[in-house]
Design a protein around this motif. Sequence first.
Motif, short mmCIF file in Angstrom:
data_model
loop_
_atom_site.label_atom_id
_atom_site.label_comp_id
_atom_site.label_asym_id
_atom_site.label_seq_id
_atom_site.Cartn_x
_atom_site.Cartn_y
_atom_site.Cartn_z
N LEU A 48 38.44 20.26 -2.15
CA LEU A 48 37.59 19.30 -2.83
C LEU A 48 37.77 17.97 -2.12
CD1 LEU A 48 38.44 20.07 -6.58
CD2 LEU A 48 36.57 21.02 -5.19
N THR A 49 36.79 17.07 -2.27
CA THR A 49 36.90 15.75 -1.65
C THR A 49 36.48 14.69 -2.64
OG1 THR A 49 34.65 15.96 -0.74
CG2 THR A 49 36.49 16.54 0.71
N ASP A 50 37.00 13.49 -2.43
CA ASP A 50 36.48 12.34 -3.16
C ASP A 50 35.03 12.16 -2.73
OD1 ASP A 50 35.73 9.38 -3.30
OD2 ASP A 50 37.61 9.37 -4.41
N PRO A 51 34.09 12.03 -3.68
CA PRO A 51 32.68 12.01 -3.29
C PRO A 51 32.29 10.82 -2.43
CG PRO A 51 32.94 11.48 -5.62
CD PRO A 51 34.27 11.97 -5.14
N VAL A 52 33.04 9.73 -2.47
CA VAL A 52 32.71 8.54 -1.69
C VAL A 52 33.45 8.50 -0.37
CG1 VAL A 52 32.76 6.01 -1.65
CG2 VAL A 52 32.10 7.21 -3.74
N THR A 53 34.76 8.69 -0.39
CA THR A 53 35.55 8.58 0.83
C THR A 53 35.58 9.88 1.63
OG1 THR A 53 37.65 9.26 -0.20
CG2 THR A 53 37.05 6.92 -0.34
N ALA A 54 35.24 11.02 1.00
CA ALA A 54 35.30 12.35 1.62
C ALA A 54 36.71 12.75 2.01
CB ALA A 54 34.36 12.43 2.84
N ARG A 125 23.10 14.06 -2.30
CA ARG A 125 22.81 12.63 -2.37
C ARG A 125 23.77 11.88 -3.30
NH1 ARG A 125 19.04 11.28 -6.65
NH2 ARG A 125 18.49 13.09 -7.91
N PHE A 126 24.56 12.61 -4.05
CA PHE A 126 25.51 11.97 -4.95
C PHE A 126 26.90 11.82 -4.33
CE2 PHE A 126 22.41 14.25 -7.62
CZ PHE A 126 21.85 13.15 -8.27
N GLY A 127 27.15 12.50 -3.22
CA GLY A 127 28.45 12.36 -2.56
C GLY A 127 28.86 13.63 -1.84
N CYS A 128 30.06 13.59 -1.29
CA CYS A 128 30.66 14.74 -0.60
C CYS A 128 31.64 15.39 -1.57
CB CYS A 128 31.38 14.28 0.66
SG CYS A 128 32.13 15.61 1.62
N TRP A 129 31.45 16.71 -1.83
CA TRP A 129 32.22 17.38 -2.87
C TRP A 129 33.25 18.37 -2.33
CZ3 TRP A 129 31.71 14.90 -7.22
CH2 TRP A 129 30.53 14.16 -7.42
N GLY A 130 33.19 18.66 -1.04
CA GLY A 130 34.19 19.56 -0.49
C GLY A 130 33.88 19.94 0.94
#
Length: 364
Positions: A48-54, A125-130
Amino acid sequence: MALPAAHARSRERVLRICATGGDAHALRVRLLREFRALLGAEAFAFLLTDPVTAVGCAPVARVPVMPELPRLIRLKYLTRADRWTSLAGAAALSGVPEDERGPLWEELLRPAGVRDVASAVFRDRFGCWGFLDLWRYGAEFGAADLAFLDAVAGPVTEALRRAQAGAFPAHPPGADRPGPLVLLLSPDLRVRGRTPGAPAYLAGLIPPEEGRAPVPAAAYNVAAQLLAREAGVDPNPARARVHLADGLWLTLRAARIDDGPGTGMPAPSDDGPGTGMPAPSDREIAVTIEETTPADRLDVFCRAHGLTARETELLGHLADGADTGTAARAMSLSAHTVQDHLKSVFTKTGTRHRRGLLARALGT
């Protein structure tokens, strides 16, 4: 390209897994079982990733070089080739010229006998999730394998985001709230020290095997991102927000220890490169672990539930204590339009009233 029959059947199974949902860990375990059955990957890492920082956190992984895990993560973040933050679709390392594959391949993967790595990122478009890495030792990944990963990327991304949205129940009364806790790492990411409470929270992020100490993989990832920033590989902050349990979200940050006279330990900073003298590479790294602030928690909550910009703005005003009229004036909207936005937020978040909405979003 049209998928071969076996790949097409596997895609349908993946779609069913994604539709079934579940928590983020169980979802990834089921997906990995399907991916490995089709693609024959001997090793894997699904983070999983932080949606903003990846920045990665909470991995589900099997790597044959476990004693080299800190080195593996450090080199992963310092490698530009097929880096998840720049991928536009699934890619195989075999498609990159050997002299451009970077330090992870040169220093660790090739000497360990790895033949190829397939990588995919799960971003909307909401972020990076993984992101996902699949390792093969015997053969390279083919075009059909990469087409399959591209074909399932959208549904997997949505399923991961929904799983994160499910990690926002109201914070249980009386639950322990950490921090800040500190993990001290050497420049090559070896653990040098920690505050007493840190191991318990690290074990919560990645439950260790019986009789073994917790593996601080989330801390390794945040510290490795700091190294990537310093090397100019990626500008994102060395920060990750991750769900622990029962609606408790943690924020991990990494910063170099300042060894100047009388300075003590610095607060981890999100300042970008070029804001001061470069951090000497021989200084130790402090990774702090603390409860995610209400504002940062609210940001992930809005992204995970797919709220629009206006809905996110409205929820921010409500979190600040605004009523309908105050929010309407701040947003230059009519009270009727604000109510329409609020109804949409209730629908997307599965809540019925403002108190329950804010309790889930803010963890209060």
